[in-house]
Motif scaffolding. Sequence first.
Motif, PDB file in Angstrom:
ATOM      1  N   MET A  90       0.843  -1.209   0.000  1.00 46.81           N
ATOM      2  CA  MET A  90       0.000   0.000   0.000  1.00 46.81           C
ATOM      3  C   MET A  90       0.874   1.254   0.000  1.00 46.81           C
ATOM      4  O   MET A  90       2.018   1.215   0.438  1.00 46.81           O
ATOM      5  N   SER A 147      -4.701   3.447  -4.193  1.00 43.40           N
ATOM      6  CA  SER A 147      -3.558   4.339  -3.956  1.00 43.40           C
ATOM      7  C   SER A 147      -3.896   5.534  -3.068  1.00 43.40           C
ATOM      8  O   SER A 147      -2.996   6.191  -2.564  1.00 43.40           O
ATOM      9  N   ARG A 148      -5.190   5.832  -2.896  1.00 43.91           N
ATOM     10  CA  ARG A 148      -5.623   6.919  -2.006  1.00 43.91           C
ATOM     11  C   ARG A 148      -6.817   6.395  -1.211  1.00 43.91           C
ATOM     12  O   ARG A 148      -7.550   5.531  -1.699  1.00 43.91           O
ATOM     13  N   MET A 207       4.047   5.658  -2.948  1.00 46.94           N
ATOM     14  CA  MET A 207       4.364   4.401  -3.639  1.00 46.94           C
ATOM     15  C   MET A 207       4.226   3.218  -2.688  1.00 46.94           C
ATOM     16  O   MET A 207       4.339   3.370  -1.475  1.00 46.94           O
ATOM     17  N   THR A 208       4.033   2.022  -3.252  1.00 47.20           N
ATOM     18  CA  THR A 208       4.076   0.822  -2.424  1.00 47.20           C
ATOM     19  C   THR A 208       5.533   0.410  -2.229  1.00 47.20           C
ATOM     20  O   THR A 208       6.400   0.714  -3.075  1.00 47.20           O
ATOM     21  N   SER A 266       1.859   0.231  -8.932  1.00 39.59           N
ATOM     22  CA  SER A 266       1.844  -0.543  -7.682  1.00 39.59           C
ATOM     23  C   SER A 266       2.878  -1.666  -7.649  1.00 39.59           C
ATOM     24  O   SER A 266       3.161  -2.206  -6.590  1.00 39.59           O
ATOM     25  N   ARG A 267       3.406  -2.053  -8.822  1.00 45.82           N
ATOM     26  CA  ARG A 267       4.462  -3.077  -8.891  1.00 45.82           C
ATOM     27  C   ARG A 267       5.518  -2.577  -9.875  1.00 45.82           C
ATOM     28  O   ARG A 267       5.182  -1.812 -10.793  1.00 45.82           O
ATOM     29  N   LEU A 275       4.656  -2.602 -13.573  1.00 51.06           N
ATOM     30  CA  LEU A 275       3.539  -1.782 -14.043  1.00 51.06           C
ATOM     31  C   LEU A 275       3.952  -0.333 -14.325  1.00 51.06           C
ATOM     32  O   LEU A 275       3.121   0.486 -14.697  1.00 51.06           O
ATOM     33  N   LYS A 285       5.363  -1.858 -18.961  1.00 49.23           N
ATOM     34  CA  LYS A 285       4.086  -2.337 -19.521  1.00 49.23           C
ATOM     35  C   LYS A 285       4.133  -2.290 -21.048  1.00 49.23           C
ATOM     36  O   LYS A 285       3.719  -3.220 -21.723  1.00 49.23           O
ATOM     37  N   GLU A 298      -9.480  10.315 -11.258  1.00 54.10           N
ATOM     38  CA  GLU A 298      -9.192   9.235 -10.312  1.00 54.10           C
ATOM     39  C   GLU A 298      -7.969   8.438 -10.765  1.00 54.10           C
ATOM     40  O   GLU A 298      -7.737   7.329 -10.295  1.00 54.10           O
ATOM     41  N   THR A 322      -4.671   9.268 -10.474  1.00 51.41           N
ATOM     42  CA  THR A 322      -3.364   9.483  -9.834  1.00 51.41           C
ATOM     43  C   THR A 322      -3.405   9.062  -8.369  1.00 51.41           C
ATOM     44  O   THR A 322      -4.476   8.952  -7.772  1.00 51.41           O
ATOM     45  N   ALA A 323      -2.203   8.871  -7.797  1.00 53.51           N
ATOM     46  CA  ALA A 323      -2.102   8.541  -6.366  1.00 53.51           C
ATOM     47  C   ALA A 323      -2.119   9.801  -5.514  1.00 53.51           C
ATOM     48  O   ALA A 323      -2.488   9.753  -4.343  1.00 53.51           O
ATOM     49  N   ASN A 353      -1.649   6.487 -10.969  1.00 58.59           N
ATOM     50  CA  ASN A 353      -1.749   5.152 -10.378  1.00 58.59           C
ATOM     51  C   ASN A 353      -1.935   4.166 -11.549  1.00 58.59           C
ATOM     52  O   ASN A 353      -1.865   4.560 -12.716  1.00 58.59           O
ATOM     53  N   ASP A 354      -2.170   2.904 -11.255  1.00 60.54           N
ATOM     54  CA  ASP A 354      -2.236   1.916 -12.338  1.00 60.54           C
ATOM     55  C   ASP A 354      -3.382   2.190 -13.300  1.00 60.54           C
ATOM     56  O   ASP A 354      -3.291   1.875 -14.485  1.00 60.54           O
ATOM     57  N   LEU A 355      -4.451   2.777 -12.794  1.00 58.75           N
ATOM     58  CA  LEU A 355      -5.564   3.152 -13.664  1.00 58.75           C
ATOM     59  C   LEU A 355      -5.123   4.265 -14.612  1.00 58.75           C
ATOM     60  O   LEU A 355      -5.381   4.216 -15.821  1.00 58.75           O
ATOM     61  N   GLU A 414      -2.765   2.895 -17.298  1.00 59.20           N
ATOM     62  CA  GLU A 414      -3.454   2.114 -18.330  1.00 59.20           C
ATOM     63  C   GLU A 414      -4.176   3.055 -19.311  1.00 59.20           C
ATOM     64  O   GLU A 414      -4.126   2.863 -20.516  1.00 59.20           O
ATOM     65  N   ARG A 415      -4.805   4.102 -18.762  1.00 56.71           N
ATOM     66  CA  ARG A 415      -5.477   5.070 -19.646  1.00 56.71           C
ATOM     67  C   ARG A 415      -4.479   5.792 -20.532  1.00 56.71           C
ATOM     68  O   ARG A 415      -4.730   6.044 -21.717  1.00 56.71           O
TER      69      ARG A 415
END
Lengths: 363, 363
Positions: free
Chosen positions: A101, A196-197, B101-102, B196-197, B200, B205, B330, B332-333, B339-341, B344-345
């Motif tokens: 996290m 992430s949030r 970050m994780t 997150s990894r 990614l 990617k 939605e 960014t972290a 973020n991963d979303l 991907e976008r």
Amino acid sequence: MVRFRSFSLTAFLLTLFAANISAQQKKPLRFTDAHTLTITGKAWDSEPFYHRLDTARYAALSGTLKRLATHSAGLAISFKTNSSTISAKWQTSPKRPSDNMTGIAYEGLDLYILQDARWQYAGVARPSTHDISETTIVENMADGEKTCLLFLPTYDEILCLEIGIDAEASIVPNTNPFRKNILIYGSSIVQGASASRPGLAYPAKLSRQTGYHFINMGFSGNAKMETAVADMIAPLPMDAFILDCVPNPSAEEVLERTANMVNTIRRYHPNVPIIAIQSVAREKGNFDQHIARRIKLKDQYFRQEIEKLQKDDDNLYLIEAEGLLGDDQEGTADGIHPNDLGFERMLQKIRPTILEIFAKYGI
Amino acid sequence: MVRFRSFSLTAFLLTLFAANISAQQKKPLRFTDAHTLTITGKAWDSEPFYHRLDTARYAALSGTLKRLATHSAGLAISFKTNSSTISAKWQTSPKRPSDNMTGIAYEGLDLYILQDARWQYAGVARPSTHDISETTIVENMADGEKTCLLFLPTYDEILCLEIGIDAEASIVPNTNPFRKNILIYGSSIVQGASASRPGLAYPAKLSRQTGYHFINMGFSGNAKMETAVADMIAPLPMDAFILDCVPNPSAEEVLERTANMVNTIRRYHPNVPIIAIQSVAREKGNFDQHIARRIKLKDQYFRQEIEKLQKDDDNLYLIEAEGLLGDDQEGTADGIHPNDLGFERMLQKIRPTILEIFAKYGI
């Protein structure tokens, strides 16, 4: 009393801390204790203010569950302000974030402002490496009143929280902007790992997207449908229940406990919709054949139990696991917990079904 | 020599550490130094093995950039094994993950296995709270040879890495599975915040999705198109360049340095495609009017400079910021880092354009 004393000590520490960084502040801010504002995301209006449940009322609950109930997952402070700056001082426990996290999701804050009839992201409060943090969330905003929703940490306990605004601005409580009450019971995935949030945990996203008041009853690693939990959840004043609780119990526990969970809720709520979801946590079983078999068996037992109950229950629904995270296996942080991409894909699948069911019941 | 001595000390510490946890291991594993395998994601075959660049060769580079070049962002170990278990022991620096970050992305490992002609997620190595970690990445796999790619930490330096397999299994280096060389120069967003990894991060990617060898030249907070960086990057043996470097420089720096960046590359590569991308980091400016203005100005200056250069350069392209992260804020972290979303976008927008351009050049 204990709470008040502890808060006073905290306030003192915050004052020292604030004095220390006051040189960095661009203009003086006025801080308001968030206790004086509205809190949303709670099943009912219980104390302590920042805990999801007053666990002192549930003697049968395990110590671990009581501790998890202190985490503020899904809780948010609802207020209005005409300030151009919004800042926060807050204290959490000494715990450090787990490695799957972000610190922001674990123990930070996440602000949304209503704009064009949508909740729009405004800023996060990034935690310091100490337990007491102070930071600006957003500044330089246009004039006018802002309707705000500040999501609290998903994996830590808030010990105190003050919201800072321009010295000459006003801040007032807002009503809970969400309607009805829908409880989501589940694992770490419901609680918010690995969004992430804080506001990207899926119950919080669902609330903002749909306007319904989803209650986060995610208990990390401990959503095992125990009798004590069923007894705690069942009487709560809910319009619907979502059971996303396959990831934590063993296959045998799924088999033994699913009927009791549903039946206990039914004793208090004969006709509300109960929506059961199979396990979203499956990517760890992509190559590990043991895990793949275990997940498959748990989902199979869950479906079997739900289908048995459905014979006498027209208000019980099942959402299948298929496609919950997409098909590229890039939707988790660690093979178990969805990342933001996984959560968005999950919502794209479950949201229309949930809304369709609610419409049927006039919810 | 220094490297070898330091590695010996590390190997000794790892031995002590391994002895300590051997009781937990299900069956004995055999460890192989990842130095004996193939590393991918590097601009060219330089030492030190786990650094993106041999910064000793670039005297003009700042200390900060030299330090960032030691982070293993985008590097991956390429190997084949018939083991049913894959495990890792690794050591990173004493740094702790930043709050956006994780720990997994920051200093963990991320394994993919080729299956049905696609790179499929197999498991992560979650870091311990110490600098030396040992963990199983995946176990209980079916028989047969697996073609593996183990992505290294995006924000930390690997000091040593050993890969564990079943005692009786074999492990051999694989070739670099990716073709051509495409350098992506940019900020923390290119380096990997806030995927997150490790796998990614968006250049990683893109490599897995397209088969091209994208080189991660992301320098967190420090992608300011400095002359020293332009001089370092330009001579590298690349088939294309992607410049995603608007987030870090000031507006004035964008104005002053963009032409030099492009022209320096052109001196070494008269005809390769150079693809410039406007700033993806914009959600922080959703309500903060100052930040919104600053981002707009930087993007405007970048476009202006690129369009000026395009008059004499048919191989220079611009991808606009519009829609890079979707329209719901939605992605960014923290308002800055996807973020991963968000990633991907972003890829859904830039990938088709990049592939179209490459096809035109027969890349």
